[in-house]
Design a protein around this motif. Sequence first.
Motif, PDB file in Angstrom:
ATOM      1  N   LYS A  35      14.027  10.241  10.709  1.00 40.36           N
ATOM      2  CA  LYS A  35      14.748   9.458  11.879  1.00 40.36           C
ATOM      3  C   LYS A  35      14.381   7.967  11.696  1.00 40.36           C
ATOM      4  O   LYS A  35      14.942   6.980  12.393  1.00 40.36           O
ATOM      5  N   GLY A  36      13.458   7.395  10.755  1.00 42.08           N
ATOM      6  CA  GLY A  36      12.960   6.117  10.765  1.00 42.08           C
ATOM      7  C   GLY A  36      12.186   6.013   9.818  1.00 42.08           C
ATOM      8  O   GLY A  36      11.712   7.003   8.838  1.00 42.08           O
ATOM      9  N   TYR A  37      11.786   4.725   9.403  1.00 43.01           N
ATOM     10  CA  TYR A  37      11.022   4.407   8.242  1.00 43.01           C
ATOM     11  C   TYR A  37      10.258   3.156   8.389  1.00 43.01           C
ATOM     12  O   TYR A  37      10.817   2.075   9.312  1.00 43.01           O
ATOM     13  N   ILE A  39       8.141  -0.106   6.191  1.00 47.42           N
ATOM     14  CA  ILE A  39       8.050  -0.822   4.912  1.00 47.42           C
ATOM     15  C   ILE A  39       6.755  -1.907   5.113  1.00 47.42           C
ATOM     16  O   ILE A  39       7.257  -2.861   6.012  1.00 47.42           O
ATOM     17  N   SER A  40       5.872  -1.718   4.391  1.00 47.76           N
ATOM     18  CA  SER A  40       4.895  -2.628   4.522  1.00 47.76           C
ATOM     19  C   SER A  40       4.205  -3.119   3.143  1.00 47.76           C
ATOM     20  O   SER A  40       4.398  -2.430   2.244  1.00 47.76           O
ATOM     21  N   HIS A  41       4.052  -4.483   3.014  1.00 46.99           N
ATOM     22  CA  HIS A  41       3.536  -4.917   1.784  1.00 46.99           C
ATOM     23  C   HIS A  41       2.256  -6.102   2.072  1.00 46.99           C
ATOM     24  O   HIS A  41       2.548  -6.777   2.576  1.00 46.99           O
ATOM     25  N   HIS A  42       1.135  -5.720   1.428  1.00 45.02           N
ATOM     26  CA  HIS A  42       0.155  -6.812   1.743  1.00 45.02           C
ATOM     27  C   HIS A  42      -0.225  -7.180   0.308  1.00 45.02           C
ATOM     28  O   HIS A  42      -0.275  -6.482  -0.808  1.00 45.02           O
ATOM     29  N   GLU A  43      -0.614  -8.371   0.153  1.00 45.03           N
ATOM     30  CA  GLU A  43      -0.834  -9.063  -1.011  1.00 45.03           C
ATOM     31  C   GLU A  43      -1.983  -8.388  -1.850  1.00 45.03           C
ATOM     32  O   GLU A  43      -2.822  -7.950  -1.207  1.00 45.03           O
ATOM     33  N   GLY A  44      -1.552  -8.224  -3.178  1.00 40.75           N
ATOM     34  CA  GLY A  44      -2.692  -7.420  -4.105  1.00 40.75           C
ATOM     35  C   GLY A  44      -2.249  -6.063  -4.093  1.00 40.75           C
ATOM     36  O   GLY A  44      -3.278  -5.232  -4.743  1.00 40.75           O
ATOM     37  N   GLU A  45      -1.637  -5.411  -3.103  1.00 39.51           N
ATOM     38  CA  GLU A  45      -1.456  -4.094  -2.906  1.00 39.51           C
ATOM     39  C   GLU A  45       0.144  -3.555  -3.182  1.00 39.51           C
ATOM     40  O   GLU A  45       0.936  -4.403  -3.124  1.00 39.51           O
ATOM     41  N   SER A  46       0.414  -2.416  -3.890  1.00 40.19           N
ATOM     42  CA  SER A  46       1.811  -2.012  -3.884  1.00 40.19           C
ATOM     43  C   SER A  46       2.623  -1.874  -2.320  1.00 40.19           C
ATOM     44  O   SER A  46       1.499  -1.550  -1.567  1.00 40.19           O
ATOM     45  N   PRO A  47       3.837  -2.039  -2.613  1.00 40.71           N
ATOM     46  CA  PRO A  47       4.276  -1.537  -1.162  1.00 40.71           C
ATOM     47  C   PRO A  47       4.302  -0.421  -0.785  1.00 40.71           C
ATOM     48  O   PRO A  47       3.952   0.601  -1.390  1.00 40.71           O
ATOM     49  N   GLN A  48       4.442  -0.089   0.556  1.00 42.46           N
ATOM     50  CA  GLN A  48       4.196   1.261   1.203  1.00 42.46           C
ATOM     51  C   GLN A  48       5.281   1.477   2.031  1.00 42.46           C
ATOM     52  O   GLN A  48       5.634   0.469   2.957  1.00 42.46           O
ATOM     53  N   VAL A  49       6.050   2.651   2.027  1.00 41.17           N
ATOM     54  CA  VAL A  49       7.107   2.900   2.610  1.00 41.17           C
ATOM     55  C   VAL A  49       6.574   4.371   3.702  1.00 41.17           C
ATOM     56  O   VAL A  49       6.014   5.295   2.847  1.00 41.17           O
ATOM     57  N   VAL A  50       6.804   4.384   4.832  1.00 40.18           N
ATOM     58  CA  VAL A  50       6.460   5.293   5.832  1.00 40.18           C
ATOM     59  C   VAL A  50       7.683   5.936   6.212  1.00 40.18           C
ATOM     60  O   VAL A  50       8.221   5.068   6.843  1.00 40.18           O
ATOM     61  N   LEU A  51       7.882   7.274   6.217  1.00 46.59           N
ATOM     62  CA  LEU A  51       9.270   7.874   6.756  1.00 46.59           C
ATOM     63  C   LEU A  51       8.562   8.625   7.997  1.00 46.59           C
ATOM     64  O   LEU A  51       7.590   9.276   7.876  1.00 46.59           O
ATOM     65  N   SER A  52       9.111   8.401   9.022  1.00 47.08           N
ATOM     66  CA  SER A  52       8.951   9.005  10.270  1.00 47.08           C
ATOM     67  C   SER A  52       9.914   9.046  11.280  1.00 47.08           C
ATOM     68  O   SER A  52      11.073   8.786  10.955  1.00 47.08           O
ATOM     69  N   ALA A  53       9.639   9.639  12.455  1.00 47.24           N
ATOM     70  CA  ALA A  53      10.665   9.728  13.677  1.00 47.24           C
ATOM     71  C   ALA A  53      10.916   8.321  14.235  1.00 47.24           C
ATOM     72  O   ALA A  53       9.925   7.713  14.483  1.00 47.24           O
ATOM     73  N   GLY A  54      12.151   8.102  14.633  1.00 53.12           N
ATOM     74  CA  GLY A  54      12.411   6.761  15.218  1.00 53.12           C
ATOM     75  C   GLY A  54      13.732   6.261  14.838  1.00 53.12           C
ATOM     76  O   GLY A  54      14.553   6.951  14.543  1.00 53.12           O
ATOM     77  N   GLU A  55      13.955   5.105  15.132  1.00 57.43           N
ATOM     78  CA  GLU A  55      15.271   4.381  15.103  1.00 57.43           C
ATOM     79  C   GLU A  55      15.365   3.858  13.667  1.00 57.43           C
ATOM     80  O   GLU A  55      14.343   3.243  13.085  1.00 57.43           O
ATOM     81  N   TRP A  56      16.529   3.899  13.084  1.00 48.18           N
ATOM     82  CA  TRP A  56      16.937   3.279  12.018  1.00 48.18           C
ATOM     83  C   TRP A  56      16.935   1.835  12.062  1.00 48.18           C
ATOM     84  O   TRP A  56      17.597   1.295  13.264  1.00 48.18           O
TER      85      TRP A  56
END
Length: 123
Positions: A35-37, A39-56
């Motif tokens: 129900k939600g996701y 997206i985070s991205h820190h310099e020097g790292e690959s982006p990360q997508v976290v899927l979870s419960a929540g609002e779209w």
Amino acid sequence: MDHNEADLHSVRITARGPKAAIEIDGRQVDPGGFKGYAISHHEGESPQVVLSAGEWAETAFEGIARVSVADASDPGPAAAVFLAAIDAEELERSALARPDLGTGPHSLTQAMLLQLQEWARGV
């Protein structure tokens, strides 16, 4: 955090309002599964997508990212541990020394709550 290329997945997210289509490695994710996701991205790292419960949220993302499934855990136990470790004398001293301490009703309580928030964020 350094990740192996094998840990990365192709991700495509297309969202508009409360509806979103999520594909991981070219496969459509069951829309009822998450129900939600985030997206985070820190310099020097690959982006990360976290899927979870929540609002779209209304957004779009396409790229290679590390994908995790988050557990919407109860913050109560972590907050209790954090608060149990607080030195009451240090909290009072820090709150009274704050430059934003007011003089009105509940000013000390407000200053203490702000101080606790800063400590919780590591400030």
